[in-house]
Write an enzyme that holds these catalytic residues in place. Sequence first.
Site, short mmCIF file in Angstrom:
data_model
loop_
_atom_site.label_atom_id
_atom_site.label_comp_id
_atom_site.label_asym_id
_atom_site.label_seq_id
_atom_site.Cartn_x
_atom_site.Cartn_y
_atom_site.Cartn_z
N GLY A 3 0.83 -1.19 0.00
CA GLY A 3 0.00 0.00 0.00
C GLY A 3 0.87 1.24 0.00
N GLY A 22 -1.10 8.58 0.97
CA GLY A 22 -1.20 8.74 2.40
C GLY A 22 0.02 8.28 3.17
N ASP A 31 -3.25 -6.55 -6.64
CA ASP A 31 -4.14 -6.65 -5.48
C ASP A 31 -3.40 -7.34 -4.34
OD1 ASP A 31 -6.13 -7.14 -3.64
OD2 ASP A 31 -7.53 -8.04 -5.05
N TYR A 44 -15.84 6.01 14.52
CA TYR A 44 -14.54 5.44 14.16
C TYR A 44 -14.13 4.34 15.15
CZ TYR A 44 -10.13 5.01 11.80
OH TYR A 44 -9.08 4.50 11.08
N LYS A 79 -9.81 -2.42 13.56
CA LYS A 79 -8.52 -2.01 14.11
C LYS A 79 -8.16 -2.82 15.36
CE LYS A 79 -7.89 1.27 11.06
NZ LYS A 79 -6.86 1.14 10.00
N VAL A 99 -5.26 14.18 6.10
CA VAL A 99 -6.21 14.23 4.99
C VAL A 99 -5.81 13.16 3.99
CG1 VAL A 99 -7.24 15.63 3.17
CG2 VAL A 99 -6.51 16.70 5.32
#
Length: 402
Positions: free
Chosen positions: A52, A56, A115, A242, A251, A282
Site C-alpha cells: 500500500g 497517504g 491486489d 470510528y 482495528k 487528509v
Amino acid sequence: MAARVVSPRGRGFLLFEAHPDGCARQVSELWEQVPVLDTAAWERRPVALILGNSSGYGMAATIAGLARYGIQGVAVSMEKAPTERRTASAGWYRTRAMARCAERTGTAMSWLNADCFTDETKDRVCDLLAERYGPVDYLVYSVAAPRRRDPDTGDTHSSVIKPIGAEYATKTLEFDDDGATAVRTVGVPSATDEEIASTVKVMGGEDWQRWVRALADRELLANGVRTVALTYIGSELTAPIYRSGTIGRAKSHLETTARQLDDWLESYCGGGAATSVNGAAVTQSSSAIPGIGLYISLLRGALGAAVHSPLHQLVRLWDHLAGVAGAPVDRDDRIRLDDWELAESVQHGLADRWDRVETTNLSELAAPEWFAGEVRRLYGFDVAGIDYQEHTDPELPWPDRQ
C-alpha cells in the site's frame, strides 16, 4: 490519449481525474523534506516490502524509507491505468515519480500494480524477493481498500463505516460543487452483524498475517525482521463513528494480530510485530468518513502548521524501527505517533471548538479552505509551481522495473 489540460472536476471530496505533473511535483517535494542520514554509514541497504505504497501514510513510509534509509525491495499498490477517457489514478503517477526518485539514488526497487489481498500477488512478490533481494528486514502494511476477496472461500467482503449498536448523528463538513463549505448534521445507521464481520475481514489483521506466513514459507523473513501495520485511533470526538464503530472493530482485530505475530516472530527469527498509531491526516479514506473531515479541519485551525504531516510521522517510525531514535510505545505495545494529536491540551481545545462550530463561524474555528486544498492535492492539484492551464500527457507508463 493526446496531451490536454487536466482540471479538478468532481463531486465534493471525489475528483474524477488526477494531474500527472502535480502528483510528480508532490513526490519530489516530499523527498526533499526527508532529513537524510549519512549514506556512507550504511553497511548495506535493508530489504523492505511496502504494501500500500501509493498514497497517504503508505506513500510517506515509502519515501521516508527510501530517502533516509536507502531501502530496496518491493512496493505494491493497486492503481488505475490511464484510458482514452480518463487519466490514471493519482497513485499511478505518484508511484512513477517515486520510482524515478529511487533510480536517481541508485536504489533497486520493484513496483507492482496488483491486489495485495490475493495469493497470486503474494507468490509474485515472493518470487521477486527470492530472485533479486533476499529476505525482508522490514514489512510495512498500509493497505486500505473498500473490499477484499477471501482467498480461501472466494467470498467478497465489503467494509462499511458505521456505528455499532445505535444510529449516530454527527456534525460533518460539506463542500458543494462550487467549493462553498458548510457544517451539517448527518445520521448514520448502525451496522449489522454481517457488516461488522465483513469490515473486520477487509480491514483487520487477517491479510497482514497471511503475508507474514507467505514470506516465512519461502524463507524470506530475515533474522530480526520488523513488521508494522499502520493504524489510527483518533479522538473521543470521532469515536462513535470510528474507534467504537465498524472500523474500530477491525482495528482491534489488527492489534490482536500484531500481538500474535510479535510472539510468533520472536520465537521464529528473533523478530517482532507492532501497530503504529498515526495521527490524523487528509487522505482519500479519511475525507469520506462522516465527521472526520470536520475534525481534521478543526485540528488544523487549532494547531496550524504544528500539525504533524504523515511524512514527519513516518520518519519517526523508521527511526524507531531502525533503532536510531525511539518513539512512544503504550502499554498495549502500540507505537504512538499520534502523541501530538491526543495531547490533553489539544483535545480539550478541540472539544470546545467542536461544540461551538457551525457554518457561520467555520472559518474562524477551523481551516476549511486548507482542507479543501489538501483534498485537491491528493489528486495532484493546488501544487505550487504547476501551470494547470498547460497541456500535459496523462498516458504515462507504470515504472518499468517489476
